[in-house]
Design a protein around this motif. Structure first.
Motif, PDB file in Angstrom:
ATOM      1  N   THR A  50      30.684  52.955 -22.373  1.00 57.83           N
ATOM      2  CA  THR A  50      30.099  53.509 -21.149  1.00 57.83           C
ATOM      3  C   THR A  50      28.693  52.972 -20.903  1.00 57.83           C
ATOM      4  O   THR A  50      28.316  52.721 -19.756  1.00 57.83           O
ATOM      5  CB  THR A  50      30.076  55.049 -21.234  1.00 57.83           C
ATOM      6  OG1 THR A  50      31.409  55.497 -21.480  1.00 57.83           O
ATOM      7  CG2 THR A  50      29.574  55.667 -19.945  1.00 57.83           C
ATOM      8  N   GLY A  51      27.923  52.764 -21.946  1.00 53.11           N
ATOM      9  CA  GLY A  51      26.567  52.231 -21.784  1.00 53.11           C
ATOM     10  C   GLY A  51      26.564  50.835 -21.189  1.00 53.11           C
ATOM     11  O   GLY A  51      25.716  50.501 -20.357  1.00 53.11           O
ATOM     12  N   MET A  52      27.507  50.010 -21.589  1.00 53.67           N
ATOM     13  CA  MET A  52      27.601  48.662 -21.027  1.00 53.67           C
ATOM     14  C   MET A  52      28.066  48.712 -19.576  1.00 53.67           C
ATOM     15  O   MET A  52      27.661  47.890 -18.757  1.00 53.67           O
ATOM     16  CB  MET A  52      28.536  47.796 -21.870  1.00 53.67           C
ATOM     17  CG  MET A  52      27.977  47.447 -23.235  1.00 53.67           C
ATOM     18  SD  MET A  52      26.387  46.588 -23.140  1.00 53.67           S
ATOM     19  CE  MET A  52      26.899  45.005 -22.513  1.00 53.67           C
ATOM     20  N   TYR A  53      28.914  49.675 -19.240  1.00 57.65           N
ATOM     21  CA  TYR A  53      29.343  49.849 -17.853  1.00 57.65           C
ATOM     22  C   TYR A  53      28.144  50.228 -16.984  1.00 57.65           C
ATOM     23  O   TYR A  53      27.969  49.686 -15.892  1.00 57.65           O
ATOM     24  CB  TYR A  53      30.439  50.910 -17.768  1.00 57.65           C
ATOM     25  CG  TYR A  53      30.894  51.209 -16.364  1.00 57.65           C
ATOM     26  CD1 TYR A  53      31.690  50.307 -15.667  1.00 57.65           C
ATOM     27  CD2 TYR A  53      30.540  52.390 -15.735  1.00 57.65           C
ATOM     28  CE1 TYR A  53      32.108  50.570 -14.377  1.00 57.65           C
ATOM     29  CE2 TYR A  53      30.960  52.674 -14.450  1.00 57.65           C
ATOM     30  CZ  TYR A  53      31.746  51.756 -13.773  1.00 57.65           C
ATOM     31  OH  TYR A  53      32.154  52.021 -12.496  1.00 57.65           O
ATOM     32  N   ALA A  54      27.304  51.141 -17.485  1.00 53.60           N
ATOM     33  CA  ALA A  54      26.098  51.537 -16.746  1.00 53.60           C
ATOM     34  C   ALA A  54      25.177  50.328 -16.568  1.00 53.60           C
ATOM     35  O   ALA A  54      24.598  50.133 -15.491  1.00 53.60           O
ATOM     36  CB  ALA A  54      25.380  52.671 -17.464  1.00 53.60           C
ATOM     37  N   LEU A  55      25.061  49.487 -17.598  1.00 56.46           N
ATOM     38  CA  LEU A  55      24.242  48.275 -17.496  1.00 56.46           C
ATOM     39  C   LEU A  55      24.822  47.325 -16.442  1.00 56.46           C
ATOM     40  O   LEU A  55      24.079  46.712 -15.670  1.00 56.46           O
ATOM     41  CB  LEU A  55      24.155  47.579 -18.851  1.00 56.46           C
ATOM     42  CG  LEU A  55      23.328  46.305 -18.896  1.00 56.46           C
ATOM     43  CD1 LEU A  55      21.858  46.619 -18.610  1.00 56.46           C
ATOM     44  CD2 LEU A  55      23.477  45.636 -20.252  1.00 56.46           C
ATOM     45  N   ALA A  56      26.146  47.222 -16.381  1.00 54.86           N
ATOM     46  CA  ALA A  56      26.786  46.371 -15.374  1.00 54.86           C
ATOM     47  C   ALA A  56      26.488  46.877 -13.964  1.00 54.86           C
ATOM     48  O   ALA A  56      26.219  46.087 -13.057  1.00 54.86           O
ATOM     49  CB  ALA A  56      28.293  46.307 -15.612  1.00 54.86           C
ATOM     50  N   LEU A  57      26.513  48.208 -13.780  1.00 54.14           N
ATOM     51  CA  LEU A  57      26.192  48.770 -12.463  1.00 54.14           C
ATOM     52  C   LEU A  57      24.738  48.495 -12.094  1.00 54.14           C
ATOM     53  O   LEU A  57      24.438  48.157 -10.941  1.00 54.14           O
ATOM     54  CB  LEU A  57      26.474  50.269 -12.440  1.00 54.14           C
ATOM     55  CG  LEU A  57      27.933  50.700 -12.589  1.00 54.14           C
ATOM     56  CD1 LEU A  57      28.036  52.220 -12.502  1.00 54.14           C
ATOM     57  CD2 LEU A  57      28.818  50.033 -11.567  1.00 54.14           C
ATOM     58  N   ILE A  58      23.837  48.628 -13.045  1.00 53.89           N
ATOM     59  CA  ILE A  58      22.422  48.337 -12.789  1.00 53.89           C
ATOM     60  C   ILE A  58      22.242  46.860 -12.445  1.00 53.89           C
ATOM     61  O   ILE A  58      21.474  46.501 -11.549  1.00 53.89           O
ATOM     62  CB  ILE A  58      21.560  48.752 -14.004  1.00 53.89           C
ATOM     63  CG1 ILE A  58      21.559  50.275 -14.141  1.00 53.89           C
ATOM     64  CG2 ILE A  58      20.155  48.207 -13.897  1.00 53.89           C
ATOM     65  CD1 ILE A  58      20.991  50.779 -15.454  1.00 53.89           C
ATOM     66  N   LEU A 103      32.101  38.373  -6.319  1.00 47.78           N
ATOM     67  CA  LEU A 103      33.002  38.306  -7.466  1.00 47.78           C
ATOM     68  C   LEU A 103      32.996  39.620  -8.256  1.00 47.78           C
ATOM     69  O   LEU A 103      34.036  40.052  -8.752  1.00 47.78           O
ATOM     70  CB  LEU A 103      32.617  37.142  -8.369  1.00 47.78           C
ATOM     71  CG  LEU A 103      32.927  35.756  -7.802  1.00 47.78           C
ATOM     72  CD1 LEU A 103      32.329  34.679  -8.691  1.00 47.78           C
ATOM     73  CD2 LEU A 103      34.422  35.563  -7.639  1.00 47.78           C
ATOM     74  N   ALA A 104      31.833  40.253  -8.364  1.00 43.06           N
ATOM     75  CA  ALA A 104      31.773  41.556  -9.035  1.00 43.06           C
ATOM     76  C   ALA A 104      32.585  42.590  -8.260  1.00 43.06           C
ATOM     77  O   ALA A 104      33.279  43.419  -8.848  1.00 43.06           O
ATOM     78  CB  ALA A 104      30.323  42.022  -9.180  1.00 43.06           C
ATOM     79  N   LEU A 105      32.521  42.537  -6.936  1.00 40.26           N
ATOM     80  CA  LEU A 105      33.280  43.471  -6.113  1.00 40.26           C
ATOM     81  C   LEU A 105      34.782  43.244  -6.240  1.00 40.26           C
ATOM     82  O   LEU A 105      35.570  44.166  -6.043  1.00 40.26           O
ATOM     83  CB  LEU A 105      32.861  43.365  -4.646  1.00 40.26           C
ATOM     84  CG  LEU A 105      31.480  43.918  -4.333  1.00 40.26           C
ATOM     85  CD1 LEU A 105      31.071  43.567  -2.915  1.00 40.26           C
ATOM     86  CD2 LEU A 105      31.435  45.405  -4.554  1.00 40.26           C
ATOM     87  N   MET A 106      35.186  42.050  -6.609  1.00 42.59           N
ATOM     88  CA  MET A 106      36.604  41.760  -6.773  1.00 42.59           C
ATOM     89  C   MET A 106      37.190  42.424  -8.014  1.00 42.59           C
ATOM     90  O   MET A 106      38.399  42.344  -8.238  1.00 42.59           O
ATOM     91  CB  MET A 106      36.837  40.256  -6.799  1.00 42.59           C
ATOM     92  CG  MET A 106      36.650  39.634  -5.425  1.00 42.59           C
ATOM     93  SD  MET A 106      36.831  37.852  -5.405  1.00 42.59           S
ATOM     94  CE  MET A 106      38.528  37.674  -5.895  1.00 42.59           C
ATOM     95  N   SER A 107      36.358  43.113  -8.798  1.00 41.99           N
ATOM     96  CA  SER A 107      36.885  43.915  -9.895  1.00 41.99           C
ATOM     97  C   SER A 107      37.577  45.169  -9.346  1.00 41.99           C
ATOM     98  O   SER A 107      38.304  45.829 -10.058  1.00 41.99           O
ATOM     99  CB  SER A 107      35.764  44.331 -10.851  1.00 41.99           C
ATOM    100  OG  SER A 107      34.909  45.277 -10.234  1.00 41.99           O
ATOM    101  N   PHE A 108      37.340  45.493  -8.087  1.00 38.78           N
ATOM    102  CA  PHE A 108      37.904  46.653  -7.391  1.00 38.78           C
ATOM    103  C   PHE A 108      37.500  47.970  -8.046  1.00 38.78           C
ATOM    104  O   PHE A 108      38.173  48.973  -7.890  1.00 38.78           O
ATOM    105  CB  PHE A 108      39.437  46.573  -7.281  1.00 38.78           C
ATOM    106  CG  PHE A 108      39.896  45.546  -6.287  1.00 38.78           C
ATOM    107  CD1 PHE A 108      39.891  45.836  -4.938  1.00 38.78           C
ATOM    108  CD2 PHE A 108      40.308  44.308  -6.707  1.00 38.78           C
ATOM    109  CE1 PHE A 108      40.307  44.893  -4.009  1.00 38.78           C
ATOM    110  CE2 PHE A 108      40.725  43.348  -5.789  1.00 38.78           C
ATOM    111  CZ  PHE A 108      40.721  43.647  -4.448  1.00 38.78           C
ATOM    112  N   ASN A 109      36.395  47.973  -8.754  1.00 39.80           N
ATOM    113  CA  ASN A 109      35.901  49.190  -9.384  1.00 39.80           C
ATOM    114  C   ASN A 109      35.052  49.938  -8.359  1.00 39.80           C
ATOM    115  O   ASN A 109      34.137  49.354  -7.755  1.00 39.80           O
ATOM    116  CB  ASN A 109      35.083  48.833 -10.624  1.00 39.80           C
ATOM    117  CG  ASN A 109      34.624  50.041 -11.367  1.00 39.80           C
ATOM    118  OD1 ASN A 109      33.679  50.702 -10.953  1.00 39.80           O
ATOM    119  ND2 ASN A 109      35.281  50.336 -12.478  1.00 39.80           N
ATOM    120  N   GLY A 110      35.340  51.216  -8.141  1.00 38.90           N
ATOM    121  CA  GLY A 110      34.608  52.013  -7.159  1.00 38.90           C
ATOM    122  C   GLY A 110      33.128  52.123  -7.467  1.00 38.90           C
ATOM    123  O   GLY A 110      32.295  52.095  -6.563  1.00 38.90           O
ATOM    124  N   GLY A 111      32.773  52.233  -8.747  1.00 35.81           N
ATOM    125  CA  GLY A 111      31.364  52.309  -9.128  1.00 35.81           C
ATOM    126  C   GLY A 111      30.612  51.033  -8.801  1.00 35.81           C
ATOM    127  O   GLY A 111      29.464  51.073  -8.349  1.00 35.81           O
TER     128      GLY A 111
END
Length: 147
Positions: A50-58, A103-111
């Motif tokens: 989860t911490g790496m996911y938060a870093l990806a969002l940042i 390309l990041a948006l193509m992950s289709f992740n809502g966050g």
């Protein structure tokens, strides 16, 4: 016939061989989904932590703010080859970063989607053109989009 239903494949000389090991493949989403288990930009990143996911969002948020800054940055209008090369390099940098966001948006992740929209909104708020006076009325213009 022995070996046909036990997961082994017939080999040469009547021997049987084991099937190749199954590799774990992450399912690629083709619709928006919510969750921290995603791949964004690079294989295996951010992974399942989860911490790496938060870093990806940042990271995506900061990338969008940077794209907005480059979109509204004004260079002094100087003639010459050096100024033209500098403008071209800044444009190439802006477009490269915008494509990374895409390309990041193509992950289709809502966050990731929400982080990108928020990053563009904050960047526009911080660096967008101020209102201009036109015939006694204050008017605000949205910048042209050039993709």
């Amino acid at each position: 016939m022995a070996g046909m239903n036990d997961g082994h494949m017939p080999g040469m000389n009547g021997t049987t061989t084991s099937p190749p090991p199954h590799r774990h493949k992450m399912m690629k989403h083709m619709t928006f989904f919510w969750g921290t288990h995603s791949e964004i930009l690079f294989s295996g990143w951010p992974g399942t932590r989860t911490g790496m996911y938060a870093l990806a969002l940042i990271f995506v948020f900061a990338l969008c703010v940077l794209v907005e800054w480059l979109s509204h940055y004004r260079l002094p209008a100087k003639p010459g080859v050096a100024a033209g090369i500098l403008r071209s390099l800044l444009h190439a940098l802006r477009m490269g970063l915008a494509y990374l966001v895409m390309l990041a948006l193509m992950s289709f992740n809502g966050g990731v989607f929400l982080a990108a929209v928020a990053g563009h909104a904050v960047g526009f708020l911080a660096f967008g053109k101020p209102e201009e006076a036109h015939a006694g009325k204050a008017m605000a213009y949205l910048p042209l989009i050039s993709c």
